[in-house]
Scaffold this active site. Structure first.
Site, mmCIF file in Angstrom:
data_model
loop_
_atom_site.group_PDB
_atom_site.id
_atom_site.type_symbol
_atom_site.label_atom_id
_atom_site.label_comp_id
_atom_site.label_asym_id
_atom_site.label_seq_id
_atom_site.Cartn_x
_atom_site.Cartn_y
_atom_site.Cartn_z
ATOM 1 N N GLY A 39 -10.883 -23.542 40.524
ATOM 2 C CA GLY A 39 -9.852 -23.738 39.572
ATOM 3 C C GLY A 39 -9.523 -22.351 38.953
ATOM 4 O O GLY A 39 -8.785 -21.593 38.462
ATOM 5 N N HIS A 40 -10.723 -21.671 38.294
ATOM 6 C CA HIS A 40 -10.686 -21.168 37.773
ATOM 7 C C HIS A 40 -9.864 -19.340 37.960
ATOM 8 O O HIS A 40 -9.195 -18.656 37.561
ATOM 9 C CB HIS A 40 -12.109 -20.329 37.222
ATOM 10 C CG HIS A 40 -13.030 -21.029 36.317
ATOM 11 N ND1 HIS A 40 -13.757 -21.891 36.832
ATOM 12 C CD2 HIS A 40 -12.363 -21.438 35.050
ATOM 13 C CE1 HIS A 40 -14.304 -22.776 35.850
ATOM 14 N NE2 HIS A 40 -13.988 -22.696 35.180
#
Ligand code: PAF
Length: 296
Positions: A39-40
């Site tokens: 996600g990051h």
């Protein structure tokens, strides 16, 4: 695959960013608390695709944790984080100490906007004051053109967008889609707290949201009915401690009784001792028989 340059002081970071901007480079900022996952990395990749330079920050911000929360056990995985950032072509990483961000005499905090009040604002009082304060500090330290946040923290993204608008901050806040595991679980640094049994149990959270989308697709508009359906899915999986499983206006987060336009479904629940959040945007179908009471 070059390693990003790691900087731990505000003065060194400011000088590095100033030099980049002097040569006409645009800067994309990705604030994180580390324990990075896909996600990051999707945020870093988006920053790299839209800006010349990507700057990530890794700082477990103490002011957004209540005393009973998981600040001390929050995963700190710096070496692995730096390797992951290298794979996403991140250019600079700011890894400040607590004192660098909050010198002992610091005592100024941001009062977050109205949209911080419901949901997480009720369950985690003070949380958004800490988030808004650290994010504003990061915006001041790194005068980025764009800053990237994940939709998984839906309310946080709204708080930051509103703060940027209200305070005329010259940064464009970009909200990026939730990244999920193949089985639907929204990626989160806190997923690593889950035992194998809880990892199975937690799937009820994303399942509750997908069933909801399906029900909306079939034309269900009664939000009370839809909320009940989410709660039943959670309860059937043994998830009893639910902070909220609700449907709200996606701009104000005020509770909705009916789906007559854009809406967001949001869940915060404990699986074991781990508190997780997830959400999905809902668009009520148009043109179905239920649109027109005369046909009903
Ligand atoms: O979403 C997070 O990881 C944090 O809340 C943030 C935005 C980095 C502020 O500490």
């Amino acid at each position: 695959m070059a390693s990003p340059r790691v900087i731990s002081t505000i003065s060194e970071l400011r000088a590095a960013v100033r030099e980049l901007q002097r040569t006409g480079k645009t800067v994309g900022l990705v604030p994180t608390m580390g324990a990075l996952h896909e996600g990051h990395l999707s945020l870093v990749r988006r920053a790299k695709s839209e800006c010349d330079v990507a700057v990530a920050t890794i700082f477990v911000n103490p002011t957004q944790f209540a005393p009973h929360e998981d600040f001390s056990k929050y995963p700190r995985t710096l070496e692995a984080d730096l390797q992951l950032l290298a794979t996403a072509n991140c250019d600079l990483v700011f890894v400040p100490s607590r004192d660098e961000m909050y010198p002992p005499d610091a005592s100024t905090y941001i009062a977050p906007p109205q949209v911080a009040q419901p949901l997480e604002g009720v369950c985690r009082p003070g949380h958004f004051q800490g988030v808004a304060t650290v994010v504003l500090k990061l915006f001041n330290i790194i005068p980025a053109d764009r800053a990237y946040f994940g939709q998984k923290d839906f309310q946080q993204a709204l708080v930051i967008q509103r703060m940027a608008a209200d305070l005329n901050l010259p940064v464009q806040v970009v909200v990026c889609p939730i990244i999920r595991e193949p089985d639907g679980l929204a990626m989160s640094s806190r997923n690593r707290y889950l035992s194998p049994r809880e990892r199975q149990q937690v799937l009820a959270v994303s399942r509750a949201l997908t069933s909801l989308q399906e029900a909306v697709g079939r034309g269900e508009r009664d939000a009370t009915e839809l909320k009940l359906q989410m709660q039943n899915t959670l309860r059937a999986a043994g998830i009893e401690r639910v902070d909220y499983a609700t449907i709200a206006d996606p701009m104000t987060l005020s509770d909705l009784a009916r789906l007559d336009g854009p809406a967001v479904a949001l869940i915060a629940a404990y699986v074991g001792t781990t508190r997780l959040i997830d959400n999905c945007l809902l668009t009520a179908p148009t043109g179905s028989p239920q649109d027109d009471p005369a046909q009903g």
